[in-house]
Design a protein around this motif. Structure first.
Motif, PDB file in Angstrom:
ATOM      1  N   UNK A  13     -14.397 -22.056  13.890  1.00 21.71           N
ATOM      2  CA  UNK A  13     -15.543 -22.568  14.643  1.00 21.71           C
ATOM      3  C   UNK A  13     -15.111 -23.815  15.403  1.00 21.71           C
ATOM      4  N   UNK A  14     -15.469 -23.888  16.676  1.00 26.32           N
ATOM      5  CA  UNK A  14     -15.048 -25.015  17.507  1.00 26.32           C
ATOM      6  C   UNK A  14     -15.685 -26.329  17.070  1.00 26.32           C
ATOM      7  N   UNK A  15     -16.961 -26.293  16.714  1.00 25.49           N
ATOM      8  CA  UNK A  15     -17.675 -27.546  16.450  1.00 25.49           C
ATOM      9  C   UNK A  15     -17.223 -28.266  15.177  1.00 25.49           C
ATOM     10  N   UNK A  16     -16.890 -27.535  14.116  1.00 26.66           N
ATOM     11  CA  UNK A  16     -16.531 -28.207  12.866  1.00 26.66           C
ATOM     12  C   UNK A  16     -15.158 -27.805  12.322  1.00 26.66           C
ATOM     13  N   UNK A  17     -14.461 -26.909  12.992  1.00 26.18           N
ATOM     14  CA  UNK A  17     -13.131 -26.500  12.543  1.00 26.18           C
ATOM     15  C   UNK A  17     -13.135 -25.612  11.310  1.00 26.18           C
ATOM     16  N   UNK A  18     -14.312 -25.107  10.934  1.00 31.17           N
ATOM     17  CA  UNK A  18     -14.446 -24.269   9.748  1.00 31.17           C
ATOM     18  C   UNK A  18     -13.786 -22.914   9.984  1.00 31.17           C
ATOM     19  N   UNK A  19     -13.007 -22.468   9.011  1.00 31.56           N
ATOM     20  CA  UNK A  19     -12.380 -21.148   9.077  1.00 31.56           C
ATOM     21  C   UNK A  19     -13.458 -20.091   8.837  1.00 31.56           C
ATOM     22  N   UNK A  20     -13.643 -19.203   9.818  1.00 30.66           N
ATOM     23  CA  UNK A  20     -14.672 -18.165   9.714  1.00 30.66           C
ATOM     24  C   UNK A  20     -14.114 -16.838   9.229  1.00 30.66           C
ATOM     25  N   UNK A  21     -12.859 -16.545   9.591  1.00 27.91           N
ATOM     26  CA  UNK A  21     -12.232 -15.293   9.160  1.00 27.91           C
ATOM     27  C   UNK A  21     -10.723 -15.438   9.318  1.00 27.91           C
ATOM     28  N   UNK A  22     -10.010 -14.711   8.477  1.00 27.00           N
ATOM     29  CA  UNK A  22      -8.556 -14.638   8.632  1.00 27.00           C
ATOM     30  C   UNK A  22      -8.092 -13.259   8.210  1.00 27.00           C
ATOM     31  N   UNK A  23      -6.949 -12.865   8.737  1.00 24.34           N
ATOM     32  CA  UNK A  23      -6.438 -11.528   8.462  1.00 24.34           C
ATOM     33  C   UNK A  23      -4.926 -11.537   8.655  1.00 24.34           C
ATOM     34  N   UNK A  24      -4.196 -11.013   7.695  1.00 19.89           N
ATOM     35  CA  UNK A  24      -2.749 -10.891   7.808  1.00 19.89           C
ATOM     36  C   UNK A  24      -2.417  -9.550   8.444  1.00 19.89           C
ATOM     37  N   UNK A  25      -1.507  -9.579   9.410  1.00 17.76           N
ATOM     38  CA  UNK A  25      -1.073  -8.365  10.099  1.00 17.76           C
ATOM     39  C   UNK A  25       0.429  -8.243   9.929  1.00 17.76           C
ATOM     40  N   UNK A  26       0.876  -7.096   9.475  1.00 19.59           N
ATOM     41  CA  UNK A  26       2.312  -6.832   9.318  1.00 19.59           C
ATOM     42  C   UNK A  26       2.811  -6.201  10.614  1.00 19.59           C
ATOM     43  N   UNK A  27       3.725  -6.875  11.261  1.00 20.82           N
ATOM     44  CA  UNK A  27       4.200  -6.401  12.553  1.00 20.82           C
ATOM     45  C   UNK A  27       3.347  -6.971  13.667  1.00 20.82           C
TER      46      UNK A  27
END
Length: 125
Positions: A13-27
């Protein structure tokens, strides 16, 4: 052996820097990987508040172009940028948490082991 590259996609999120989602991708990540990551950030973000962004900021990689028309249909503007300081900050925080998690499992030395310098002065030097 060939080395393998893994990517960590992050939505912040731009306003507070909160991580909203993450995902690991192989390749190498595809446009489908980005679409999945954005969908997770909108439908089930880590902060629990589902929402649709007005603007998505992306690095200028050619493979993301296929997603631009879909985002436009959803009423989401796209800004292509060279640097994404919020994501870079979130990534540093992520690495720090990983290091802290690894350290939490470390075994503390016993009193005798802590005195190794006195027992082996040559090793201590």
């Amino acid at each position: 052996m060939r080395s393998e590259t893994h990517y960590l996609g992050m939505v912040v999120a731009k306003n507070n820097g909160m991580l909203l989602a993450d995902m690991t991708v192989h390749g190498r990540p595809s446009v489908n990987d980005l679409a999945t990551l954005l969908a997770h950030a909108m439908k089930r973000p880590l902060d629990g508040d589902a929402r649709r962004p007005r603007l998505v900021r992306l690095r200028g990689h050619r493979q993301w172009r296929g997603l631009f028309p879909v985002l436009k249909e959803l009423g989401i503007d796209v800004s292509v940028e060279r640097k994404l300081p919020g994501v870079e900050r979130a990534y540093r925080d992520h690495l720090r948490r990983l290091r802290d998690d690894q350290r939490a499992g470390m075994i503390k030395p016993s009193a005798a082991q802590a005195k190794v310098e006195a027992m082996f002065p040559a090793v201590a030097r």
